[in-house]
Design an enzyme around this catalytic site. Structure first.
Site, PDB file in Angstrom:
ATOM      1  N   LYS A 160      22.003  -8.420  34.005  1.00 42.67           N
ATOM      2  CA  LYS A 160      21.556  -9.536  34.842  1.00 42.67           C
ATOM      3  C   LYS A 160      20.076  -9.791  34.569  1.00 42.67           C
ATOM      4  O   LYS A 160      19.187  -9.256  35.248  1.00 42.67           O
ATOM      5  CB  LYS A 160      21.816  -9.231  36.323  1.00 42.67           C
ATOM      6  CG  LYS A 160      21.811 -10.495  37.170  1.00 42.67           C
ATOM      7  CD  LYS A 160      22.428 -10.263  38.523  1.00 42.67           C
ATOM      8  CE  LYS A 160      22.177 -11.403  39.480  1.00 42.67           C
ATOM      9  NZ  LYS A 160      22.892 -12.630  39.154  1.00 42.67           N
TER      10      LYS A 160
HETATM   11  N1  PMP Z   1      28.549 -14.206  36.539  1.00 42.90           N
HETATM   12  C1  PMP Z   1      27.296 -14.704  36.521  1.00 42.90           C
HETATM   13  C2  PMP Z   1      26.801 -15.349  35.280  1.00 42.90           C
HETATM   14  C3  PMP Z   1      26.490 -14.607  37.658  1.00 42.90           C
HETATM   15  O1  PMP Z   1      25.262 -15.084  37.635  1.00 42.90           O
HETATM   16  C4  PMP Z   1      27.001 -14.009  38.821  1.00 42.90           C
HETATM   17  C5  PMP Z   1      26.143 -13.929  40.057  1.00 42.90           C
HETATM   18  N2  PMP Z   1      25.336 -12.801  40.040  1.00 42.90           N
HETATM   19  C6  PMP Z   1      28.304 -13.506  38.798  1.00 42.90           C
HETATM   20  C7  PMP Z   1      29.042 -13.622  37.632  1.00 42.90           C
HETATM   21  C8  PMP Z   1      28.878 -12.817  39.976  1.00 42.90           C
HETATM   22  O2  PMP Z   1      28.263 -11.563  40.133  1.00 42.90           O
HETATM   23  P1  PMP Z   1      28.102 -10.894  41.566  1.00 42.90           P
HETATM   24  O3  PMP Z   1      29.453 -10.910  42.190  1.00 42.90           O
HETATM   25  O4  PMP Z   1      27.615  -9.538  41.276  1.00 42.90           O
HETATM   26  O5  PMP Z   1      27.135 -11.723  42.320  1.00 42.90           O
END
Ligand code: PMP
Length: 307
Positions: A160
């Site tokens: 991330k």
């Molecule tokens: N994919 C992307 C590209 C994202 O930015 C997110 C948001 N963080 C998610 C999936 C979902 O991840 P999470 O459930 O950990 O927020």
């Protein structure tokens, strides 16, 4: 989305007024994108008060992301966990979006440098339903983007990092300009990857299918929760590559993410999904939101009270 300012930000171990949490224009992260981050939700629950959802897993992912990009973390995981709880509480928030940034700061130029200090900030501010109440009930209209997600072995999609959101920006702007709420990115090989900020699930003949990690997805923490909750409900969930046409043939499609929570998809490229009934997605939404109303027992210890 406008920022709703709160009073205090946790910045490198100190609580500072919102306006004072600033950085220099020559900050490494601004020049080269060396920023990893987390977005986390705190929910106002009737049974446990304000609680952060899956805080430990988010902080684990933050440290994993930092490791991949050689960003040293000057704080322990526990210190960041404590800071996240403290910042919601200190700002008097019952529910919140918590944003944690760990970025290389001011020191040197050059993308390879290992000598910039790490600047860590934890911010909390109020945030409602990302896509609106109506979207939660009716589902959203999405399109398949003309932009591909980054291929394996290029920029790691499973980390991330702020720079990954350049891809998300292109996908979402294209989608919105064409009148859709969100865009779905395909992986380098043309299989389905994920939404610009959400993971994707297809329901077909009672089975739930979601693309694997190698399909250039971010391993979403809500995705993981959805898999666990769906299995709890007795559904079979498999991680498998999805051909684009599976989107049009699906009985149901839903997206998951910290921002999007569990959001149904009503149509893809203007092709209506299924019959318009969403029994699987509805039951998943119910069990998911039940965690925060207390109707779903939190067997997994996913709620961390802020106090
Ligand atoms: N994919 C992307 C590209 C994202 O930015 C997110 C948001 N963080 C998610 C999936 C979902 O991840 P999470 O459930 O950990 O927020």
């Amino acid at each position: 989305m406008p920022i709703k300012e709160t009073e205090t930000i946790w910045h490198n171990g100190k609580l500072v007024p919102w306006a004072n949490a600033t950085t220099h224009v020559m900050t490494h992260a601004l020049l080269y994108g060396t920023c990893v981050f987390e977005g986390i939700r705190a929910y106002d629950t009737p049974h446990k008060g304000p609680c952060v959802f899956r805080l430990k897993e988010h902080i684990d992912r933050l440290f994993y992301s930092a490791r991949v990009y050689h960003i040293d973390m000057p704080f322990s995981e526990q210190e960041i966990i404590d800071a996240s709880r403290e910042i919601v509480h200190k700002n008097g928030l019952a529910s919140a979006y918590i944003r944690i940034n760990a970025n290389l700061g001011y020191g040197e130029v050059g993308p390879y440098t290992l000598n910039c200090p790490t600047d860590v900030s934890v911010i909390a501010f109020p945030w409602d339903t990302y896509l609106g109440e109506e979207a939660m009930k009716q589902g959203i209209r999405v399109c398949v983007s003309s932009w591909r997600r980054s291929a394996p072995g290029t920029i790691p999609a499973g980390v991330k990092a702020a720079g990954n959101y350049l891809s998300s920006r292109l996908i979402t702007i294209e989608a919105k300009r064409n009148g859709y709420v969100e865009g779905i990115g395909l992986a380098h090989d043309g299989t389905v990857s994920e939404g610009a900020g959400e993971n994707l699930f297809v329901v077909k003949n009672g089975r739930i299918i979601t693309p694997p990690h190698a399909a250039s997805i971010l391993g979403g923490i809500t995705r993981d929760a959805a898999i666990i909750l769906a299995r709890e409900l007795g559904y079979e969930v498999i991680e498998q590559s999805l051909a684009r046409e599976m989107l049009y043939a699906a009985d149901e499609i839903f997206l998951t993410g910290t921002a999007a929570e569990v959001t149904k998809v009503q149509s893809v490229d203007d092709i209506k999904i299924g019959t318009g009934d969403y029994p699987v997605s509805d039951s998943l939404q119910k069990i998911f939101f039940g965690l925060f109303s207390g109707e779903t027992e939190d067997k997994w210890d996913w709620l961390t009270p802020v106090e």
